[in-house]
Design an enzyme around this catalytic site. Structure first.
Site: not given
Ligand SMILES: Cc1cc2nc3c(=O)[nH]c(=O)nc-3n(C[C@H](O)[C@H](O)[C@H](O)COP(=O)(O)OP(=O)(O)OC[C@H]3O[C@@H](n4cnc5c(N)ncnc54)[C@H](O)[C@@H]3O)c2cc1C
Length: 597
Positions: A12-14, A16, A116, A217, A236, A238, A248, A250-251, A282, A369, A400, A411, A417
């Site tokens: 995962g490259a979000g 986290a 917020f 996944d 949750q 939203h 979405l 935003t709040e 929320r 959400h 997440e 939450r 974030l």
């Molecule tokens: C529209 C929206 C707005 C939001 N706004 C806010 C905000 O303002 N403030 C706040 O605190 N939170 C907000 N949230 C929540 C927050 O953004 C997310 O909970 C958080 O960014 C999740 O980050 P993450 O790194 O856990 O996962 P993600 O950013 O979802 O990244 C998941 C990663 O896992 C990878 N992946 C998944 N499955 C596989 C697999 N099988 N094999 C390889 N790679 C895989 C994907 O490629 C991706 O890189 C928002 C959420 C949404 C949907």
């Protein structure tokens, strides 16, 4: 067979995953595997901001942030973990600033902050400016900043590789099996530490703010490998998704003074949360919206309400609320100011709805959400296997997909974030330390078999009759109708039976594509299996919890029941059946009280 070896593998490259990889790469050889190109991860859509008690515009303290988070969680969050997160939030934000993240600024150059939902001055009970933001593109800026830092630190990226299985050898995590999307080749990644940061699973529901890729996944893989999932009944909704689309809003719109109104033009949140009003947490706002619609006060009798951020409306209610700017002058806004603070939101509404929020109210409804539940971990991201917090060595989860648990039953906005930054970082540091001291185990010859079998079932099913889209649609509607904002025993039984029927039909799917190049059909089928498993666990966990708490609102058990239910759910999948057990909530300073907003 393609084989790779690294000390630490991050899936995962979000936010986290990148934060984990960046920190792991400081001491260990680290690779990131991502099914998406990193900067396309869902974190990039986060608009509102990061909650951290910097106190740049008014008095604030990490202790206040801690209390708000405990209260927001409806007392189900573990208070030791929440304290840790809220303290660590402050240095995490400064760390991002020093990496170059372009935060919005106060006139004197400090990081700007806005109010917020659920974040308060603990003395006055009024909203406090705690959310640090970069206009309404905070998540986008986080991803760009962290990705650059990872590249600089020589993190190796495997983009568009999808992980299908976790390898556990002699009781320790030893890597993952992945498919390369471009070629369908299977790869084995051998590693001493594996960090899952695969994000959420909002795609279980029909109306959702979540990207198509959020199919849970990592969470489903862990479940299949015998790891329990924690607090899955808490998902949750939203309050403000664009009507019918779920996208979405935003709040932050309400933070800037926007209000929710019903068909009679009433600002109905005054009745449900007299203090916090539109900025109540929320779960409270989503339920109020549902009740307004149920009682016939939806716009034109339909199932949506208006979110109104037109300057004249904002100014009217700011005057009534006695809202002031940091310098004590009355809070009054112009259209240009709204546009400057919320450019992307205004743009979405103009593009997708043909509605200009400066001139017209926006039609909104609650949208699925955020997953409060997930893979259970401690504050170092180590995955735990039971109610005694027994660790699975070498396996970590963050973001997440994990449940620490800091969000409990609900939450607060901006706290995800914070969660991804703080726990991503600590998972990365701990995993690297552990991996450096651990021995590689010999992988079995058949390491890739379990993953391969899951795909072969579809590829070899020429006689199948079911379509992926039909099963997915039935699941989403069922979950929306019966396991949404309000729940009943009867409805959840209907849902559980339906999900089990869909799981049977699932194995009879016929693919349209049996090829090897970017076979998205095959992977959509595999992802649907994850969603079905998680829908079943969510429903079974929700059915068992006979109380209402946070995002889990039961019409047949409308009250919170601390005597019997102040505990975390752990759900295992064994031989196709779900088994539930419970573990206590960690309470340090704050005894459960009734929540008043
Ligand atoms: C529209 C929206 C707005 C939001 N706004 C806010 C905000 O303002 N403030 C706040 O605190 N939170 C907000 N949230 C929540 C927050 O953004 C997310 O909970 C958080 O960014 C999740 O980050 P993450 O790194 O856990 O996962 P993600 O950013 O979802 O990244 C998941 C990663 O896992 C990878 N992946 C998944 N499955 C596989 C697999 N099988 N094999 C390889 N790679 C895989 C994907 O490629 C991706 O890189 C928002 C959420 C949404 C949907």
């Amino acid at each position: 067979m393609n084989k790779h070896q690294y000390e630490v593998i991050v899936v995962g490259a979000g936010g986290a995953g990148l934060m984990a990889a960046l920190n792991a790469s400081k001491t260990a050889v680290t690779a990131v595997i991502s099914k998406l190109y990193p900067t396309r991860s869902h974190t990039g859509t986060a608009q509102g901001g990061i909650g951290a008690a910097l106190g740049n515009l008014e008095e604030d303290h990490p202790e206040w942030h801690t209390y708000d988070t405990v209260k927001g969680s409806d007392y189900l969050g573990d208070q030791d973990a929440i304290e840790f997160m809220c303290q660590e939030a402050v240095p995490a934000v400064y760390e991002l600033e020093h990496m170059g993240l372009p935060f919005s600024r106060t006139p004197d150059g400090r990081i700007a902050q806005r109010p917020f939902g659920g974040h308060t001055n603990n003395v006055t009970g009024k909203p406090v400016r705690r959310s640090c933001y970069a206009a309404d593109r905070t998540g986008h800026m986080i991803l760009q900043t962290l990705y650059q830092q990872c590249i600089k630190n020589n993190v190796q990226f495997f983009d568009e590789f999808q992980v299908l299985d976790l390898l556990i050898v002699n009781g320790v995590a030893q890597g993952v099996v992945a498919i390369e999307l471009a070629t369908s080749e299977i790869h084995i990644f051998h590693a001493n530490a594996v960090i899952f940061a695969t994000g959420g699973f909002g795609r279980i529901w029909k109306i959702t703010s979540n990207a198509y890729s959020l199919t849970g996944d990592g969470v489903a893989i862990a479940l299949r490998r015998g790891i329990p999932l924690e607090d899955m009944e808490f998902f949750q909704f939203h309050p403000t998704g664009i009507y019918k689309l779920g996208i979405l809003i935003t709040e932050g719109v309400r933070g800037e003074g926007g209000v929710l109104v019903n068909d009679k033009g009433e600002r109905f949140m005054e009745h449900y949360a007299p203090h916090a009003k539109d900025l109540a947490s929320r779960d409270v706002v989503s339920r109020a919206m549902y009740l307004e619609v149920r009682d016939g006060r939806g716009i034109n009798g339909k199932d949506y309400l208006y979110l109104d951020v037109r300057p004249e409306t904002v100014n009217k209610y700011a005057t009534l609320d006695g809202r002031t700017r940091p310098d004590g002058t009355p809070y009054q806004v112009t259209g240009e100011e709204i546009l400057q603070k919320l450019p992307d939101i205004i743009d979405f509404c103009r593009t997708y709805l043909g509605v200009d929020p400066i001139e017209q109210p926006m039609p909104v409804q609650p949208t699925a959400h955020y997953a409060m539940g997930g893979i259970p971990t401690n504050i170092y991201g180590q995955v735990v296997l039971d109610e005694n917090n027994t660790i699975l060595p070498g396996f970590y989860a963050a973001g997440e997909s994990a449940c620490v648990s800091v969000h409990g039953a609900n939450r607060l906005g901006t706290n995800s974030l914070v969660d991804i930054l703080v726990f991503g970082k600590h998972a990365g540091i701990h995993a690297a330390q552990y991996a450096r001291g651990a021995q590689f185990q010999t992988l079995p010859q058949d390491a890739a078999d379990f993953a391969r079998q899951q795909l072969d079932r579809f590829l070899n099913n020429d006689k199948g009759t079911e379509k992926i889209s039909d099963i997915a649609e039935e699941m989403k509607i069922t979950m929306m109708d019966h396991v949404g904002v309000f729940r009943t025993e009867e409805g959840m039984n209907v849902a559980l039976n339906k999900i089990r029927e869909l799981k049977q039909r699932y194995w009879n799917i016929k693919l349209d594509d049996n090829g090897k190049v970017f076979n998205t059909d095959l992977l959509n089928a595999w992802e649907l299996g994850n969603l079905l498993d998680l829908a079943e666990v969510t429903t079974a966990s929700a059915l068992a919890r006979k109380e209402s708490r946070g995002a889990h609102a039961r019409e047949d058990f409308p009250k919170r029941d601390d005597k019997n239910w102040l505990k975390h759910t752990l759900a295992w999948l064994k031989d196709g059946e779900i088994h539930l057990r419970y573990k206590p909530v960690v309470i340090t300073k704050y005894q459960p009280k009734e929540r008043v907003y």
